[in-house]
Design an enzyme around this catalytic site. Structure first.
Site, mmCIF file in Angstrom:
data_model
loop_
_atom_site.group_PDB
_atom_site.id
_atom_site.type_symbol
_atom_site.label_atom_id
_atom_site.label_comp_id
_atom_site.label_asym_id
_atom_site.label_seq_id
_atom_site.Cartn_x
_atom_site.Cartn_y
_atom_site.Cartn_z
ATOM 1 N NE ARG A 12 -4.428 -0.100 2.291
ATOM 2 C CZ ARG A 12 -5.304 -1.085 2.447
ATOM 3 N NH1 ARG A 12 -4.894 -2.318 2.592
ATOM 4 N NH2 ARG A 12 -6.593 -0.825 2.460
ATOM 5 N NE ARG A 51 -10.825 2.357 4.949
ATOM 6 C CZ ARG A 51 -11.935 1.657 4.740
ATOM 7 N NH1 ARG A 51 -13.099 2.086 5.198
ATOM 8 N NH2 ARG A 51 -11.875 0.540 4.068
HETATM 9 P P1 AMP Z 1 -8.524 -3.205 4.109
HETATM 10 O O1 AMP Z 1 -9.331 -4.281 4.731
HETATM 11 O O2 AMP Z 1 -7.575 -3.699 3.074
HETATM 12 O O3 AMP Z 1 -9.353 -2.036 3.638
HETATM 13 O O4 AMP Z 1 -7.584 -2.623 5.280
HETATM 14 C C1 AMP Z 1 -8.157 -1.995 6.423
HETATM 15 C C2 AMP Z 1 -7.123 -1.150 7.135
HETATM 16 O O5 AMP Z 1 -6.022 -1.967 7.555
HETATM 17 C C3 AMP Z 1 -6.479 -0.052 6.281
HETATM 18 O O6 AMP Z 1 -7.262 1.121 6.212
HETATM 19 C C4 AMP Z 1 -5.164 0.162 7.043
HETATM 20 O O7 AMP Z 1 -5.375 0.914 8.210
HETATM 21 C C5 AMP Z 1 -4.791 -1.261 7.477
HETATM 22 N N1 AMP Z 1 -3.958 -1.931 6.436
HETATM 23 C C6 AMP Z 1 -4.287 -2.994 5.657
HETATM 24 N N2 AMP Z 1 -3.290 -3.316 4.816
HETATM 25 C C7 AMP Z 1 -2.284 -2.435 5.071
HETATM 26 C C8 AMP Z 1 -0.997 -2.209 4.519
HETATM 27 N N3 AMP Z 1 -0.538 -2.969 3.506
HETATM 28 N N4 AMP Z 1 -0.252 -1.197 5.031
HETATM 29 C C9 AMP Z 1 -0.700 -0.425 6.037
HETATM 30 N N5 AMP Z 1 -1.910 -0.555 6.595
HETATM 31 C C10 AMP Z 1 -2.711 -1.546 6.119
#
Ligand code: AMP
Length: 212
Positions: free
Chosen positions: A88, A167
């Site tokens: 990310r 986000r």
């Molecule tokens: P997601 O389910 O992929 O939308 O991830 C939810 C949250 O988890 C994100 O908004 C970040 O806060 C954290 N997160 C997930 N993947 C990452 C990553 N590769 N790097 C940093 N934070 C992450």
């Protein structure tokens, strides 16, 4: 196939990841699901991650890179994997390249911000297995219940309007630049993710060179 799925929050990475997992018989590794599980278990990593996630910010690179590296060492990844939500940041993408893990393709799901905000408010996920649903476009067979494990469907704590805006900003500022990084490596493909689920699924298949 070793695949990276990227796109803004709510683009459909989780749903397309599941579809591709079944089709290609490889696991989807979602860093979001891993972090939410860690929070539920209140592990050390969960405690660190909770505040960042609830503010719509990214968890620090070193924390997430070490989790993913460890996960990719597991035997089930040997036949291929789908990374959902990682990398990310450019630093994470570089760390992945430097780890020696070969990536075959990076698929970016393209959805405009206006569609994302609408979509995230109707998104639900299984509280037990993390499977993704949408109460408008991807309903479970029984309302409120996961088709796979019968867990209760819940709305994520970070799917609230203020956090969604953060986000999306984080996506545009920190994650979108990765597209240029992978384009230079000749790995980037894109698919439109704004249409009906079946259309997005066929866009994804085409982008990956799979039979539609
Ligand atoms: P997601 O389910 O992929 O939308 O991830 C939810 C949250 O988890 C994100 O908004 C970040 O806060 C954290 N997160 C997930 N993947 C990452 C990553 N590769 N790097 C940093 N934070 C992450």
């Amino acid at each position: 196939m070793n695949l990276v799925l990227m796109g803004p929050p709510g683009a459909g990475k989780g749903t397309q990841g599941e579809i591709l997992s079944k089709r290609l018989d490889i696991n989807t590794i979602s860093t979001g699901v891993m972090l939410r599980t860690a929070i539920k278990e209140q592990s050390e990593i969960g405690k660190i991650a909770e505040k960042y996630i609830n503010d719509g910010k990214l968890v620090p690179d070193d924390v997430i890179v070490s989790i993913v590296k460890e996960r990719l060492q597991k035997p089930d990844c040997a036949k291929g994997f789908i990374l959902d939500g990682f990398p990310r940041t450019t630093a994470q993408a570089e760390a992945l390249t430097e780890s020696g893990v070969k990536i075959d393709k990076v698929l970016s799901l393209e959805v405009a911000d206006e569609a994302i905000i609408e979509r995230l408010s109707s998104r639900r996920e299984c509280s037990k297995c993390g499977a993704p649903y949408n109460i408008i476009s991807n309903k479970p067979e029984t309302e409120g219940i996961c088709d796979k494990c019968k867990g209760e469907l819940i709305q994520r704590a970070d799917d609230v309007p203020e956090t969604i805006k953060n986000r999306l900003n984080v996506y545009h500022e920190q994650t979108e630049p990765i597209k240029a990084y992978y384009e230079k490596l000749g790995l980037l493909v894109t698919a439109k993710g704004e249409d009906k689920l079946e259309d997005t699924t066929s866009n994804v298949a085409k982008a990956l060179g799979l039979e539609v």
